[in-house]
Design an enzyme around this catalytic site. Sequence first.
Site, PDB file in Angstrom:
ATOM      1  N   ARG A  93       7.734   6.208  -4.015  1.00 19.69           N
ATOM      2  CA  ARG A  93       8.114   6.884  -2.764  1.00 19.69           C
ATOM      3  C   ARG A  93       7.437   6.166  -1.602  1.00 19.69           C
ATOM      4  NH1 ARG A  93       4.278  10.171  -5.205  1.00 19.69           N
ATOM      5  NH2 ARG A  93       2.303  10.190  -4.071  1.00 19.69           N
ATOM      6  N   ASP A  95      -3.761  -1.501  -2.020  1.00 16.14           N
ATOM      7  CA  ASP A  95      -4.911  -1.871  -1.162  1.00 16.14           C
ATOM      8  C   ASP A  95      -6.237  -1.315  -1.686  1.00 16.14           C
ATOM      9  OD1 ASP A  95      -4.090   0.690  -0.486  1.00 16.14           O
ATOM     10  OD2 ASP A  95      -4.203   0.407   1.676  1.00 16.14           O
ATOM     11  N   SER A 104       0.809  -1.222   0.000  1.00 18.55           N
ATOM     12  CA  SER A 104       0.000   0.000   0.000  1.00 18.55           C
ATOM     13  C   SER A 104       0.842   1.272   0.000  1.00 18.55           C
ATOM     14  CB  SER A 104      -0.939  -0.039   1.196  1.00 18.55           C
ATOM     15  OG  SER A 104      -1.640  -1.246   1.166  1.00 18.55           O
TER      16      SER A 104
HETATM   17  C1  BGC Z   1      -0.314   5.189  -0.059  1.00 15.65           C
HETATM   18  C2  BGC Z   1      -1.326   4.473  -0.932  1.00 15.65           C
HETATM   19  C3  BGC Z   1      -2.248   3.614  -0.081  1.00 15.65           C
HETATM   20  C4  BGC Z   1      -2.859   4.445   1.036  1.00 15.65           C
HETATM   21  C5  BGC Z   1      -3.787   3.651   1.927  1.00 15.65           C
HETATM   22  C6  BGC Z   1      -1.018   5.917   1.086  1.00 15.65           C
HETATM   23  O1  BGC Z   1      -0.082   6.459   1.954  1.00 15.65           O
HETATM   24  O2  BGC Z   1       0.410   6.119  -0.809  1.00 15.65           O
HETATM   25  O3  BGC Z   1      -0.668   3.671  -1.899  1.00 15.65           O
HETATM   26  O4  BGC Z   1      -3.243   3.084  -0.906  1.00 15.65           O
HETATM   27  O5  BGC Z   1      -1.829   5.010   1.821  1.00 15.65           O
HETATM   28  O6  BGC Z   1      -3.143   2.590   2.547  1.00 15.65           O
END
Ligand code: BGC
Length: 531
Positions: free
Chosen positions: A171, A209, A156
């Site tokens: 990142r 996610d 995620s």
């Molecule tokens: C991330 C996402 C992720 C979201 C929820 C964010 O900080 O960049 O990729 O889907 O968090 O988990």
Amino acid sequence: MTLEAESKSIAAQFDYSDGDVNKAVKEFLRQLDEGLQKDGTSLSQIPTYVTGVPNGTEKGLYMAVDLGGTNFRVCSIQLNGDTTFNLTFSKVAIPKELMVAKTAQELFAFLAKQIELFLKEHHEDHFEQHVRRRMTISSPDGFRDEHVFRLGFTFSFPVQQIGINKGTLIRWTKGFDIPDAIGKDVCALLQEEIDKLHLPVKVAALVNDTVGTLMARSYSSPGKTGTVLGAIFGTGTNGAYVEKLSNLKKSLSGEFDKSTGEMVINTEWGSFDNQLSVLPSTPWDVALDKASTNPGIQMYEKRVSGMFLGEILRLVIVDLLKNKDVAFFKDENSSSNDWKSTTNIVADSSIYKQWGLDTAIMSVAAADGTPELSTLRGELENQLGVHAAGLDDAQAFKSIAFAIGRRAARLSAVAIAAIVLQTGKLTDPANQDEPIDIGVDGSLVEHYPYFRDMIYEALAIIDGIGPEGAKRIRIGIAKDGSGVGAALIALVAAGMEKSMSTQDYLGELRSNAKENNLTAVPEDAENAAAD
Ligand code: BGC
């Protein structure tokens, strides 16, 4: 100034008016479109190569792991093919030191170890058989590939996806900071550590996610039009939605099936409006960002998600404690405390430490309807070491916390509304009686009282949605969405390994489901996983 007046004035700084909300929706739509045109924009709008959503008939046993923000979950999922599933999982908190480890290898070795423990505990037969086979079968790999679990890896964080099980980290977010991992293929990093432990597991699919949530919601609540958005409001926030291919103008590197005319896009909306053209900014937002691991980035997420709301509140509280003109968590003597005691904060209270105030206490504050706010006062003592806080202190805490939570919910409505408007489903004549289905997951939307009510309240005042439109938007929890969604994509990936070289795994999922009616997974892969 009285504490009540001061806390009201602070709370007012978190107001986000109807006008602000509407302005932000327009800007969100603009940035959404910008991200569809080119790379390097505020909203990354990452193409996922997923070109359809499941319909509930998919079947098979798969594994999924989920590296979110706070926990690492390992699960095995039996998809029953009738919109239901059975899920076994284990969950472990990610040690803080691994979030900022020197090398990616340290983190991924830990993840592989958890997979090993899970297999030993829940799939011992499969695990033992595999070990035996490895000793007896002398194929080039030492064992038969189809006896290996296919695993969907929910990762995620923002990833440039370049294939079904390939993607490089753009990142880190949510307090993770391992520079060594940037630009590396996270699936390869995990597979390497799995192989070192000789586990019968192949990383078959890489999934954000939000994409998993969208898939899972579509599997369990299939409707005529399918789910349009999967969103997370937890430690972090983000959304993935189904976009028309004709709107996606930037070039795509991989092959994919164009027949559905759609593709799931991972917006990475946590970075909406990093330039702060419409996002609100109080002195505490500024201070939080400055002390974060990624200043200037994820500016929307830093105002919306669970990891940050508690920290905003903590910074406000620390300022209030420093303010000589108001008596906060301070009594002149026991007579000015409604419990006839005196308030005292322990010297090592976590209130003085960055991230020391868990957002969960804001849920307690919002839910506490007792006349003396005694539940909240108990939590202030347990969690923050504030002994005998007065009623006026608890009220001030509650009203400021609520203002921060309400602003977060109204900002969440901005993203949801923009996506709903972008899909055009509200005005589509073919879709007039259908709900607009949205799957959500995450601690905030699940546990923060009235979070969804406040989202709906804001949706109703948004131009182009209004009260009638808001009623048609169905926001439902897709619990364990990321695990089930990852399994669904691993299912298609298992099929793809044999039958195709393109990256259209959900196009494949659809046709498999249609052809076989119930079974979307190749016979041998399914048997292998089950034996
Ligand atoms: C991330 C996402 C992720 C979201 C929820 C964010 O900080 O960049 O990729 O889907 O968090 O988990």
